[in-house]
Motif scaffolding. Structure first.
Motif, PDB file in Angstrom:
ATOM      1  N   ASP A  91       0.814  -1.214   0.000  1.00 24.67           N
ATOM      2  CA  ASP A  91       0.000   0.000   0.000  1.00 24.67           C
ATOM      3  C   ASP A  91       0.848   1.264   0.000  1.00 24.67           C
ATOM      4  O   ASP A  91       0.450   2.297  -0.549  1.00 24.67           O
ATOM      5  N   ILE A  92       2.007   1.195   0.648  1.00 20.56           N
ATOM      6  CA  ILE A  92       2.803   2.394   0.889  1.00 20.56           C
ATOM      7  C   ILE A  92       4.052   2.460   0.027  1.00 20.56           C
ATOM      8  O   ILE A  92       4.712   3.508  -0.059  1.00 20.56           O
ATOM      9  N   ALA A  93       4.407   1.352  -0.650  1.00 21.85           N
ATOM     10  CA  ALA A  93       5.704   1.252  -1.333  1.00 21.85           C
ATOM     11  C   ALA A  93       5.880   2.280  -2.445  1.00 21.85           C
ATOM     12  O   ALA A  93       6.969   2.834  -2.611  1.00 21.85           O
ATOM     13  N   MET A  94       4.837   2.544  -3.214  1.00 19.00           N
ATOM     14  CA  MET A  94       4.980   3.481  -4.328  1.00 19.00           C
ATOM     15  C   MET A  94       5.406   4.859  -3.847  1.00 19.00           C
ATOM     16  O   MET A  94       6.306   5.488  -4.420  1.00 19.00           O
ATOM     17  N   ASP A  95       4.777   5.356  -2.782  1.00 18.29           N
ATOM     18  CA  ASP A  95       5.093   6.693  -2.287  1.00 18.29           C
ATOM     19  C   ASP A  95       6.477   6.765  -1.658  1.00 18.29           C
ATOM     20  O   ASP A  95       7.102   7.829  -1.650  1.00 18.29           O
ATOM     21  N   VAL A  96       6.960   5.648  -1.123  1.00 15.13           N
ATOM     22  CA  VAL A  96       8.283   5.637  -0.508  1.00 15.13           C
ATOM     23  C   VAL A  96       9.386   5.522  -1.557  1.00 15.13           C
ATOM     24  O   VAL A  96      10.484   6.076  -1.385  1.00 15.13           O
ATOM     25  N   LEU A  97       9.116   4.846  -2.667  1.00 12.49           N
ATOM     26  CA  LEU A  97      10.165   4.534  -3.631  1.00 12.49           C
ATOM     27  C   LEU A  97      10.186   5.427  -4.870  1.00 12.49           C
ATOM     28  O   LEU A  97      11.225   5.558  -5.511  1.00 12.49           O
ATOM     29  N   ARG A  98       9.061   6.031  -5.236  1.00 12.38           N
ATOM     30  CA  ARG A  98       8.980   6.707  -6.540  1.00 12.38           C
ATOM     31  C   ARG A  98      10.017   7.814  -6.710  1.00 12.38           C
ATOM     32  O   ARG A  98      10.526   8.029  -7.810  1.00 12.38           O
ATOM     33  N   HIS A  99      10.360   8.538  -5.654  1.00 16.19           N
ATOM     34  CA  HIS A  99      11.311   9.640  -5.784  1.00 16.19           C
ATOM     35  C   HIS A  99      12.752   9.214  -5.523  1.00 16.19           C
ATOM     36  O   HIS A  99      13.663  10.038  -5.598  1.00 16.19           O
ATOM     37  N   ARG A 100      12.944   7.927  -5.220  1.00 15.83           N
ATOM     38  CA  ARG A 100      14.288   7.427  -4.943  1.00 15.83           C
ATOM     39  C   ARG A 100      14.873   6.633  -6.104  1.00 15.83           C
ATOM     40  O   ARG A 100      16.049   6.282  -6.067  1.00 15.83           O
ATOM     41  N   VAL A 101      14.071   6.329  -7.097  1.00 17.59           N
ATOM     42  CA  VAL A 101      14.543   5.613  -8.277  1.00 17.59           C
ATOM     43  C   VAL A 101      14.836   6.644  -9.359  1.00 17.59           C
ATOM     44  O   VAL A 101      13.924   7.285  -9.893  1.00 17.59           O
ATOM     45  N   MET A 102      16.117   6.821  -9.664  1.00 14.64           N
ATOM     46  CA  MET A 102      16.528   7.779 -10.698  1.00 14.64           C
ATOM     47  C   MET A 102      16.584   7.067 -12.055  1.00 14.64           C
ATOM     48  O   MET A 102      17.291   6.058 -12.201  1.00 14.64           O
ATOM     49  N   ILE A 103      15.828   7.570 -13.013  1.00  9.08           N
ATOM     50  CA  ILE A 103      15.763   6.908 -14.319  1.00  9.08           C
ATOM     51  C   ILE A 103      16.791   7.506 -15.285  1.00  9.08           C
ATOM     52  O   ILE A 103      17.291   8.612 -15.083  1.00  9.08           O
ATOM     53  N   THR A 104      17.095   6.756 -16.334  1.00 11.51           N
ATOM     54  CA  THR A 104      18.075   7.170 -17.345  1.00 11.51           C
ATOM     55  C   THR A 104      17.377   7.935 -18.467  1.00 11.51           C
ATOM     56  O   THR A 104      16.141   7.955 -18.570  1.00 11.51           O
ATOM     57  N   TYR A 105      18.206   8.532 -19.350  1.00  9.02           N
ATOM     58  CA  TYR A 105      17.660   9.211 -20.525  1.00  9.02           C
ATOM     59  C   TYR A 105      16.958   8.215 -21.442  1.00  9.02           C
ATOM     60  O   TYR A 105      15.983   8.548 -22.114  1.00  9.02           O
ATOM     61  N   GLU A 106      17.456   6.981 -21.441  1.00  7.17           N
ATOM     62  CA  GLU A 106      16.828   5.956 -22.268  1.00  7.17           C
ATOM     63  C   GLU A 106      15.404   5.667 -21.794  1.00  7.17           C
ATOM     64  O   GLU A 106      14.493   5.478 -22.608  1.00  7.17           O
ATOM     65  N   ALA A 107      15.214   5.648 -20.483  1.00  8.29           N
ATOM     66  CA  ALA A 107      13.864   5.446 -19.940  1.00  8.29           C
ATOM     67  C   ALA A 107      12.955   6.606 -20.327  1.00  8.29           C
ATOM     68  O   ALA A 107      11.786   6.402 -20.695  1.00  8.29           O
ATOM     69  N   GLU A 108      13.475   7.817 -20.252  1.00  9.85           N
ATOM     70  CA  GLU A 108      12.676   8.984 -20.638  1.00  9.85           C
ATOM     71  C   GLU A 108      12.314   8.917 -22.115  1.00  9.85           C
ATOM     72  O   GLU A 108      11.185   9.263 -22.501  1.00  9.85           O
ATOM     73  N   ALA A 109      13.274   8.475 -22.941  1.00 12.40           N
ATOM     74  CA  ALA A 109      13.007   8.367 -24.376  1.00 12.40           C
ATOM     75  C   ALA A 109      11.907   7.351 -24.664  1.00 12.40           C
ATOM     76  O   ALA A 109      11.124   7.518 -25.614  1.00 12.40           O
ATOM     77  N   GLU A 110      11.816   6.309 -23.838  1.00 17.37           N
ATOM     78  CA  GLU A 110      10.785   5.289 -24.006  1.00 17.37           C
ATOM     79  C   GLU A 110       9.541   5.601 -23.168  1.00 17.37           C
ATOM     80  O   GLU A 110       8.665   4.745 -23.006  1.00 17.37           O
ATOM     81  N   GLU A 111       9.497   6.834 -22.635  1.00 15.21           N
ATOM     82  CA  GLU A 111       8.351   7.315 -21.857  1.00 15.21           C
ATOM     83  C   GLU A 111       8.078   6.425 -20.644  1.00 15.21           C
ATOM     84  O   GLU A 111       6.921   6.160 -20.301  1.00 15.21           O
ATOM     85  N   LYS A 112       9.144   5.990 -19.991  1.00 15.04           N
ATOM     86  CA  LYS A 112       9.028   5.227 -18.757  1.00 15.04           C
ATOM     87  C   LYS A 112       9.354   6.141 -17.574  1.00 15.04           C
ATOM     88  O   LYS A 112      10.336   6.889 -17.614  1.00 15.04           O
ATOM     89  N   THR A 113       8.539   6.091 -16.563  1.00 12.69           N
ATOM     90  CA  THR A 113       8.748   6.905 -15.364  1.00 12.69           C
ATOM     91  C   THR A 113       9.194   6.017 -14.214  1.00 12.69           C
ATOM     92  O   THR A 113       9.138   4.780 -14.296  1.00 12.69           O
ATOM     93  N   SER A 114       9.608   6.649 -13.128  1.00 15.93           N
ATOM     94  CA  SER A 114       9.980   5.870 -11.945  1.00 15.93           C
ATOM     95  C   SER A 114       8.785   5.096 -11.407  1.00 15.93           C
ATOM     96  O   SER A 114       8.943   3.997 -10.872  1.00 15.93           O
ATOM     97  N   GLU A 115       7.577   5.649 -11.574  1.00 15.09           N
ATOM     98  CA  GLU A 115       6.377   4.929 -11.135  1.00 15.09           C
ATOM     99  C   GLU A 115       6.190   3.632 -11.918  1.00 15.09           C
ATOM    100  O   GLU A 115       5.812   2.604 -11.335  1.00 15.09           O
ATOM    101  N   HIS A 116       6.460   3.667 -13.234  1.00 13.92           N
ATOM    102  CA  HIS A 116       6.372   2.445 -14.038  1.00 13.92           C
ATOM    103  C   HIS A 116       7.335   1.385 -13.509  1.00 13.92           C
ATOM    104  O   HIS A 116       6.981   0.210 -13.368  1.00 13.92           O
ATOM    105  N   ILE A 117       8.552   1.811 -13.199  1.00  7.03           N
ATOM    106  CA  ILE A 117       9.573   0.863 -12.740  1.00  7.03           C
ATOM    107  C   ILE A 117       9.201   0.288 -11.386  1.00  7.03           C
ATOM    108  O   ILE A 117       9.303  -0.926 -11.156  1.00  7.03           O
ATOM    109  N   VAL A 118       8.751   1.140 -10.454  1.00 14.16           N
ATOM    110  CA  VAL A 118       8.369   0.655  -9.127  1.00 14.16           C
ATOM    111  C   VAL A 118       7.206  -0.320  -9.227  1.00 14.16           C
ATOM    112  O   VAL A 118       7.181  -1.352  -8.545  1.00 14.16           O
ATOM    113  N   GLN A 119       6.240  -0.043 -10.101  1.00 15.46           N
ATOM    114  CA  GLN A 119       5.103  -0.945 -10.254  1.00 15.46           C
ATOM    115  C   GLN A 119       5.540  -2.293 -10.817  1.00 15.46           C
ATOM    116  O   GLN A 119       5.037  -3.347 -10.391  1.00 15.46           O
ATOM    117  N   MET A 120       6.480  -2.264 -11.756  1.00  8.29           N
ATOM    118  CA  MET A 120       7.013  -3.521 -12.294  1.00  8.29           C
ATOM    119  C   MET A 120       7.698  -4.323 -11.197  1.00  8.29           C
ATOM    120  O   MET A 120       7.574  -5.557 -11.139  1.00  8.29           O
TER     121      MET A 120
END
Length: 342
Positions: free
Chosen positions: A305-334
């Motif tokens: 229930d709480i993991a997304m809010d704790v982790l979303r701002h701590r996962v730094m994504i790469t330019y490649e992720a941005e190019a593929e329109e992936k956010t830190s929320e996508h990664i945390v959910q995966m």
């Protein structure tokens, strides 16, 4: 708002809990319920935001609240402060703000021929840092010692901050002109980043009914005290975390650093994973979530229930992720979908 969980204590991984602790949690959970009900008198909807504010109070964890203008972010924090017998300061962060405006400074008094310390507004129980990303880095860095060590150094003297001490900061994600992105070190000091969304149609009708008038009656009254919050924190510390739950939390955090070990070939999307502070904060937040549901033990659902809010701002994504329109929320959910639940 929060219903007591009546799950039998014989659940897998749940010990024979101290009946006195259970009774204490039931009793001291009541002020938190009163607090939520009092905030609901002014704030329509936004149950998730209110819940996260209470988690922050119960754990001493700072909150970063993000949302477009007009979603009652500031109203939520200000209303919460009014419902507590505590000192509250609202700090409007602007580009010309100085660290001394926040923490205080030394003032020379000619009559005594000496410097005296003039404490700043940060010496309060609840701090609302409104539009925190509008202040320059030197002001944001002035918050680091206060947020981490609960103390402030002015000149050669160090002063402890009051207990409880909680920073609740807001930022606008769409208006980026004249803003300063928060440094990673400061982002990591926020226990949670809460993203506020638009209200539903029924909630907006209720907002219209309450707020479409030139004068509003402030109905909020103080229903709890800092002492009750500190006592509730002591009980949160005693909430039981099973070994398998602890391993699940560690696995979630480790998966942000070594995702391939958990069957996730997304290394190219992650620049930096979550720090050990994420493990600590996720555990504390899960314990607070259990407390709010009047339980003396943590379940896997408390963590999810709480993991997304704790982790979303701590996962730094790469330019490649941005190019593929992936956010830190996508990664945390995966990660949440891939890591096995105990």
């Amino acid at each position: 708002m929060f219903e007591a969980d009546t799950t039998e204590k014989t659940n897998r991984g749940t010990p024979s809990l101290d009946s006195q602790l259970v009774e204490e949690i039931q009793r001291h959970g009541e002020p938190m319920q009163r607090l939520a009900n009092e905030v609901a008198k002014t704030l329509v909807g936004q149950q998730v935001l209110v819940h996260r504010l209470l988690v922050g109070l119960l754990t001493g964890g700072h909150l970063l609240i993000e949302g477009v203008p007009g979603l009652a972010k500031t109203t939520a924090v200000a209303t919460l402060s009014k419902a507590i017998h505590a000192n509250f300061q609202r700090l409007q962060f602007t580009p010309d703000l100085l660290p001394a405006d926040l923490i205080g400074t030394q003032v020379y008094r000619p009559a005594q021929q000496e410097f005296v310390v003039q404490k700043g507004p940060i010496f309060a129980n609840l701090i609302l840092a409104d539009e925190i990303n509008r202040a320059p880095a030197k002001v944001q860095s002035a918050l680091l010692e206060a947020m981490q060590d609960r103390q402030v150094t002015i000149g050669s003297e160090t002063f402890p901050l009051p207990d409880p001490f909680l920073v609740m900061a807001t930022q606008n994600p769409v208006e980026q002109e004249g803003t300063y992105p928060l440094p990673e070190a400061q982002m990591d000091r926020f226990m949670m980043k809460v993203v506020v969304d638009y209200p539903t149609r029924d909630e907006e009708l209720e907002i219209l009914s309450r707020m479409s008038r030139t004068r509003r009656v402030d109905e909020v009254v103080a229903v709890t005290t800092p002492e009750e919050i500190v006592r509730a924190r002591d009980l949160v510390d005693q909430v039981f975390v099973d070994r398998r739950i602890a391993e699940y939390i560690v696995d979630l955090v480790m998966a942000t650093r070594k995702c391939e070990a958990y069957g996730l070939p997304i290394t190219q999307w992650i620049q930096f994973g979550a720090s050990p502070r994420a493990t600590i904060n996720l555990t504390l937040a899960a314990k607070a979530n259990a407390f709010l549901h009047r339980r003396a033990y943590v379940t896997p659902q408390d963590v999810k229930d709480i993991a997304m809010d704790v982790l979303r701002h701590r996962v730094m994504i790469t330019y490649e992720a941005e190019a593929e329109e992936k956010t830190s929320e996508h990664i945390v959910q995966m990660i949440l979908d891939a890591v096995a639940v105990p």
